[in-house]
Design a protein around this motif. Structure first.
Motif, PDB file in Angstrom:
ATOM      1  N   GLU A 220      25.544 -32.525   3.944  1.00  0.00           N
ATOM      2  CA  GLU A 220      25.885 -31.108   3.795  1.00  0.00           C
ATOM      3  C   GLU A 220      25.851 -30.364   5.125  1.00  0.00           C
ATOM      4  OE1 GLU A 220      24.433 -30.198  -0.804  1.00  0.00           O
ATOM      5  OE2 GLU A 220      23.074 -29.797   0.884  1.00  0.00           O
ATOM      6  N   ILE A 221      24.875 -30.650   5.973  1.00  0.00           N
ATOM      7  CA  ILE A 221      24.735 -29.870   7.206  1.00  0.00           C
ATOM      8  C   ILE A 221      25.822 -30.183   8.236  1.00  0.00           C
ATOM      9  CG2 ILE A 221      22.265 -29.481   6.947  1.00  0.00           C
ATOM     10  CD1 ILE A 221      21.734 -31.751   8.864  1.00  0.00           C
ATOM     11  N   LEU A 222      26.670 -31.147   7.953  1.00  0.00           N
ATOM     12  CA  LEU A 222      27.843 -31.381   8.801  1.00  0.00           C
ATOM     13  C   LEU A 222      28.952 -30.378   8.491  1.00  0.00           C
ATOM     14  CD1 LEU A 222      28.013 -35.284   8.548  1.00  0.00           C
ATOM     15  CD2 LEU A 222      26.983 -33.929  10.374  1.00  0.00           C
ATOM     16  N   ASP A 223      28.784 -29.643   7.415  1.00  0.00           N
ATOM     17  CA  ASP A 223      29.769 -28.653   6.969  1.00  0.00           C
ATOM     18  C   ASP A 223      29.334 -27.258   7.412  1.00  0.00           C
ATOM     19  OD1 ASP A 223      30.722 -26.601   4.764  1.00  0.00           O
ATOM     20  OD2 ASP A 223      32.078 -28.317   4.643  1.00  0.00           O
ATOM     21  N   PRO A 224      30.273 -26.413   7.844  1.00  0.00           N
ATOM     22  CA  PRO A 224      29.899 -25.063   8.298  1.00  0.00           C
ATOM     23  C   PRO A 224      29.167 -24.247   7.246  1.00  0.00           C
ATOM     24  CG  PRO A 224      32.142 -25.582   8.992  1.00  0.00           C
ATOM     25  CD  PRO A 224      31.711 -26.690   8.094  1.00  0.00           C
ATOM     26  N   TYR A 225      29.415 -24.486   5.973  1.00  0.00           N
ATOM     27  CA  TYR A 225      28.759 -23.713   4.915  1.00  0.00           C
ATOM     28  C   TYR A 225      27.251 -23.919   4.930  1.00  0.00           C
ATOM     29  CZ  TYR A 225      27.743 -21.863   0.256  1.00  0.00           C
ATOM     30  OH  TYR A 225      27.224 -21.140  -0.800  1.00  0.00           O
ATOM     31  N   PHE A 226      26.804 -25.129   5.269  1.00  0.00           N
ATOM     32  CA  PHE A 226      25.385 -25.444   5.264  1.00  0.00           C
ATOM     33  C   PHE A 226      24.793 -25.546   6.673  1.00  0.00           C
ATOM     34  CE2 PHE A 226      26.919 -27.225   1.227  1.00  0.00           C
ATOM     35  CZ  PHE A 226      25.983 -26.742   0.334  1.00  0.00           C
ATOM     36  N   GLY A 227      25.632 -25.677   7.707  1.00  0.00           N
ATOM     37  CA  GLY A 227      25.143 -26.014   9.044  1.00  0.00           C
ATOM     38  C   GLY A 227      24.567 -24.874   9.840  1.00  0.00           C
ATOM     39  N   HIS A 228      24.742 -23.626   9.382  1.00  0.00           N
ATOM     40  CA  HIS A 228      24.200 -22.452  10.073  1.00  0.00           C
ATOM     41  C   HIS A 228      24.525 -22.468  11.569  1.00  0.00           C
ATOM     42  CE1 HIS A 228      21.944 -20.584   6.742  1.00  0.00           C
ATOM     43  NE2 HIS A 228      21.783 -21.829   6.315  1.00  0.00           N
ATOM     44  N   GLY A 229      25.766 -22.846  11.882  1.00  0.00           N
ATOM     45  CA  GLY A 229      26.239 -22.798  13.259  1.00  0.00           C
ATOM     46  C   GLY A 229      26.015 -24.061  14.062  1.00  0.00           C
ATOM     47  N   LEU A 230      25.151 -24.962  13.589  1.00  0.00           N
ATOM     48  CA  LEU A 230      24.867 -26.196  14.337  1.00  0.00           C
ATOM     49  C   LEU A 230      25.715 -27.379  13.879  1.00  0.00           C
ATOM     50  CD1 LEU A 230      20.980 -26.157  14.834  1.00  0.00           C
ATOM     51  CD2 LEU A 230      22.751 -25.943  16.586  1.00  0.00           C
ATOM     52  N   ASP A 231      26.598 -27.163  12.932  1.00  0.00           N
ATOM     53  CA  ASP A 231      27.394 -28.285  12.416  1.00  0.00           C
ATOM     54  C   ASP A 231      28.253 -28.957  13.483  1.00  0.00           C
ATOM     55  OD1 ASP A 231      30.260 -26.641  11.738  1.00  0.00           O
ATOM     56  OD2 ASP A 231      28.427 -25.491  11.506  1.00  0.00           O
ATOM     57  N   PRO A 232      28.833 -28.228  14.486  1.00  0.00           N
ATOM     58  CA  PRO A 232      29.589 -28.941  15.529  1.00  0.00           C
ATOM     59  C   PRO A 232      28.721 -29.917  16.324  1.00  0.00           C
ATOM     60  CG  PRO A 232      30.128 -26.604  15.560  1.00  0.00           C
ATOM     61  CD  PRO A 232      28.940 -26.755  14.668  1.00  0.00           C
ATOM     62  N   ILE A 233      27.482 -29.504  16.632  1.00  0.00           N
ATOM     63  CA  ILE A 233      26.565 -30.399  17.354  1.00  0.00           C
ATOM     64  C   ILE A 233      26.227 -31.606  16.489  1.00  0.00           C
ATOM     65  CG2 ILE A 233      24.305 -30.578  18.457  1.00  0.00           C
ATOM     66  CD1 ILE A 233      26.149 -28.745  19.959  1.00  0.00           C
ATOM     67  N   LEU A 234      25.954 -31.371  15.220  1.00  0.00           N
ATOM     68  CA  LEU A 234      25.572 -32.466  14.334  1.00  0.00           C
ATOM     69  C   LEU A 234      26.710 -33.448  14.112  1.00  0.00           C
ATOM     70  CD1 LEU A 234      23.459 -30.355  11.875  1.00  0.00           C
ATOM     71  CD2 LEU A 234      22.613 -32.319  13.175  1.00  0.00           C
ATOM     72  N   ARG A 235      27.928 -32.944  14.070  1.00  0.00           N
ATOM     73  CA  ARG A 235      29.058 -33.875  13.933  1.00  0.00           C
ATOM     74  C   ARG A 235      29.188 -34.744  15.179  1.00  0.00           C
ATOM     75  NH1 ARG A 235      31.354 -29.365  11.245  1.00  0.00           N
ATOM     76  NH2 ARG A 235      32.454 -28.662  13.126  1.00  0.00           N
ATOM     77  N   GLN A 236      28.910 -34.169  16.352  1.00  0.00           N
ATOM     78  CA  GLN A 236      28.918 -34.964  17.591  1.00  0.00           C
ATOM     79  C   GLN A 236      27.815 -36.020  17.582  1.00  0.00           C
ATOM     80  OE1 GLN A 236      28.529 -32.306  20.919  1.00  0.00           O
ATOM     81  NE2 GLN A 236      30.357 -31.124  20.404  1.00  0.00           N
ATOM     82  N   LYS A 237      26.676 -35.660  16.980  1.00  0.00           N
ATOM     83  CA  LYS A 237      25.508 -36.550  16.986  1.00  0.00           C
ATOM     84  C   LYS A 237      25.351 -37.320  15.678  1.00  0.00           C
ATOM     85  CE  LYS A 237      24.436 -34.729  20.970  1.00  0.00           C
ATOM     86  NZ  LYS A 237      24.618 -35.501  22.229  1.00  0.00           N
ATOM     87  N   GLN A 238      26.404 -37.396  14.899  1.00  0.00           N
ATOM     88  CA  GLN A 238      26.311 -38.012  13.575  1.00  0.00           C
ATOM     89  C   GLN A 238      25.859 -39.465  13.643  1.00  0.00           C
ATOM     90  OE1 GLN A 238      29.867 -37.368  11.320  1.00  0.00           O
ATOM     91  NE2 GLN A 238      29.105 -38.359   9.463  1.00  0.00           N
ATOM     92  N   TRP A 239      26.133 -40.125  14.753  1.00  0.00           N
ATOM     93  CA  TRP A 239      25.753 -41.532  14.895  1.00  0.00           C
ATOM     94  C   TRP A 239      24.239 -41.747  14.842  1.00  0.00           C
ATOM     95  CZ3 TRP A 239      22.641 -42.752  19.051  1.00  0.00           C
ATOM     96  CH2 TRP A 239      22.566 -41.797  20.081  1.00  0.00           C
ATOM     97  N   LYS A 240      23.474 -40.707  15.152  1.00  0.00           N
ATOM     98  CA  LYS A 240      22.021 -40.865  15.125  1.00  0.00           C
ATOM     99  C   LYS A 240      21.360 -40.040  14.019  1.00  0.00           C
ATOM    100  CE  LYS A 240      21.126 -37.463  18.873  1.00  0.00           C
ATOM    101  NZ  LYS A 240      20.443 -37.276  20.189  1.00  0.00           N
ATOM    102  N   LEU A 241      22.153 -39.597  13.032  1.00  0.00           N
ATOM    103  CA  LEU A 241      21.661 -38.762  11.933  1.00  0.00           C
ATOM    104  C   LEU A 241      21.513 -39.578  10.658  1.00  0.00           C
ATOM    105  CD1 LEU A 241      21.115 -35.957  10.565  1.00  0.00           C
ATOM    106  CD2 LEU A 241      23.605 -35.773  10.288  1.00  0.00           C
ATOM    107  N   CYS A 242      20.413 -39.387   9.952  1.00  0.00           N
ATOM    108  CA  CYS A 242      20.235 -40.020   8.643  1.00  0.00           C
ATOM    109  C   CYS A 242      19.426 -39.083   7.752  1.00  0.00           C
ATOM    110  CB  CYS A 242      19.533 -41.380   8.760  1.00  0.00           C
ATOM    111  SG  CYS A 242      17.802 -41.266   9.263  1.00  0.00           S
ATOM    112  N   GLY A 243      19.470 -39.340   6.467  1.00  0.00           N
ATOM    113  CA  GLY A 243      18.699 -38.553   5.512  1.00  0.00           C
ATOM    114  C   GLY A 243      17.760 -39.442   4.724  1.00  0.00           C
TER     115      GLY A 243
END
Length: 471
Positions: A220-243
């Motif tokens: 969800e936080i990869l989407d602007p609706y949930f990312g509160h402005g940080l979604d562009p950074i998280l999409r760049q760093k998606q390779w090291k993101l997990c839930g």
């Protein structure tokens, strides 16, 4: 593997939300998986004498922070098989109010982040991983890479950053990065975002792994609706993101031994659940009616928890013939609303303003259903606690609610009632389905199905260990 769990709050010492529950139970679960996990947190003035009496003073030193050097004392104690470090600075942490919400938040937690690393240069402990949590510890990966990589003891240390709630990012004016946090000019870009200092952004850039508290929230936080402005950074760093879905302390939350309850119960001896319901109805001055469904809410009363839906649908919910018990405080509009509903429907609604830990357990144990219509919910622990105490959750399928609650009508069986869209009529439809179950011949399935759910930390701890080992 040695893990240092850095956090701004930890149960039972100091708590304001779900982070404290995680910090108070995950380290012990990691130890059972073979890690040597220790916890480090501030020594708040609110930490009681009953805890301070068991602490041992280790050392003290100065922490360089921009143009000043701040005192830091280090105390330690063992609790529940885990070693804790408490960092003392009365200027920053001895406050009359709660643990958050002061004018100098940036300075307080910049100091704490720097002091965590400075502490490791003064004690006999060399962690393989520092696990940082939320914006209050977000500068640890930044400070480590900027100031401490040349220190032999910290040259091989890795960092993990967990987002518990992306809405709170540690945002301040950019001048704070220089004058308060003490970052050199060449490092300002690590924490600068949209013209401001954003501590969480710095952690996302500098840490080696990013985790969130549920798999769905990580998406969800990869989407602007949930990312509160940080979604562009998280999409760049998606390779090291997990839930990784949080768990709960199933020893502390145990209806077969909980001293707060009027009676104990379990899968094998479920009779005590009815006694807990009767005791709650009596305590809340509601009619003692064993066959009337009792729906509960225990929450901060804020808009993103879905209380605008509850406000819209409350009269229709009460027409279903249920009793409703609410415990919580927050925005004045919701406090006033529930107080007004209680005045108009004293035989059906009981509202208690505030948060009383003992009462919350009694509500979980006495309720038949537990409502969580959240607009967003990174993980949520209340739905897990509710099931632990035999209350069936009614939730909006978002974040950790989507990962932990399976709809009752799902083939193979579920453990709650879900709705998808953020809409009061959809929520009311889920509530009505729950009432339909309660008044049907399948009502007897509710309690055993709830009590058989396992939300212990065992599975999550194994996933965290795999993440640490994969760095």
């Amino acid at each position: 593997m040695k893990i240092l769990f850095a956090c701004s709050e930890c149960s039972p010492f100091a708590a304001s939300g779900g982070l404290a529950d995680v910090a108070g139970s995950l380290p012990a679960a990691l130890q059972k998986e073979g890690a040597e996990c220790r916890v480090i947190m501030p020594l708040y003035g609110s930490i009681g004498l009953q805890w301070r009496a068991g602490m041992t003073f280790l050392t003290s030193f100065g922490v360089p922070l921009s143009w000043r050097v701040a005192h830091c004392g280090v105390f330690t104690m063992q609790y529940g098989g885990v070693q804790y470090y408490f960092l003392d600075n009365e200027q920053y942490f001895k406050r009359e109010g709660g643990i958050y919400g002061y004018y100098d938040e940036a300075e307080r937690f910049a100091f704490f982040s720097k002091a965590v690393l400075e502490t490791l240069t003064h004690i006999d402990y060399e962690p393989d991983v520092i696990h940082c949590n939320d914006w209050q510890t977000a500068l640890i990966p930044v400070y480590l890479n900027v100031f401490y990589r040349e220190v032999e003891k910290l040259s091989r240390t890795h960092t993990v950053f967990t987002i518990h709630n992306i809405q709170y990012q540690g945002q301040f004016g950019l001048d704070v990065a220089r004058d308060v946090c003490g970052l050199p000019e060449w490092a300002i870009g690590k924490v600068e975002y949209q013209g401001d200092l954003n501590m969480m952004k710095g952690a996302l850039e500098e840490c080696e792994r990013i985790s969130t508290v549920s798999p769905t929230y990580a998406k969800e936080i990869l989407d602007p609706y949930f990312g509160h402005g940080l979604d562009p950074i998280l999409r760049q760093k998606q390779w090291k993101l997990c839930g990784i879905l949080n768990g709960i302390d199933t020893v502390g939350y145990n209806p077969s031994k909980d001293h707060a309850l009027a009676a104990h119960f379990s899968v094998r001896k479920p009779e005590g659940k009815a006694l807990c319901k009767a005791a709650l109805q009596q305590q809340m001055h509601l009619p003692e009616q064993p066959d009337t469904p009792l729906l509960a809410m225990v929450s901060r009363l804020v808009s993103h928890k879905g209380f605008d839906l509850v406000r819209y649908a409350m009269e229709n919910m009460l027409r279903e013939g249920m009793q409703v018990v609410i415990l919580g405080s927050g925005e004045a509009q919701y406090e006033q609303f529930f107080a007004d509903v209680q005045r108009r429907h004293p035989q059906q609604v009981a509202y208690t303003c505030g948060f009383l830990p003992t009462l919350s357990r009694q509500i979980y144990a006495g309720a038949d259903f537990f409502l969580m219509p959240s607009q967003s919910e990174p993980c949520g622990l209340a739905q897990m606690i509710a099931l632990r105490y035999g209350a069936i959750p009614i939730v909006r399928s978002t974040g950790g609610l989507a990962d932990s609650i399976i709809d009752w009508d799902t083939p193979g069986g579920g453990n709650g009632f879900t709705f998808q869209s953020y809409n009061a009529d959809d929520m009311l439809g889920a509530v009505r389905r729950a009432m339909g179950l309660y008044h049907s011949e399948y009502r007897a399935e509710m309690l055993p199905r709830a009590l058989k759910c396992d939300f212990s930390w065992r599975r999550s701890a194994k996933q965290y260990m795999a993440m640490y080992l994969g760095i």
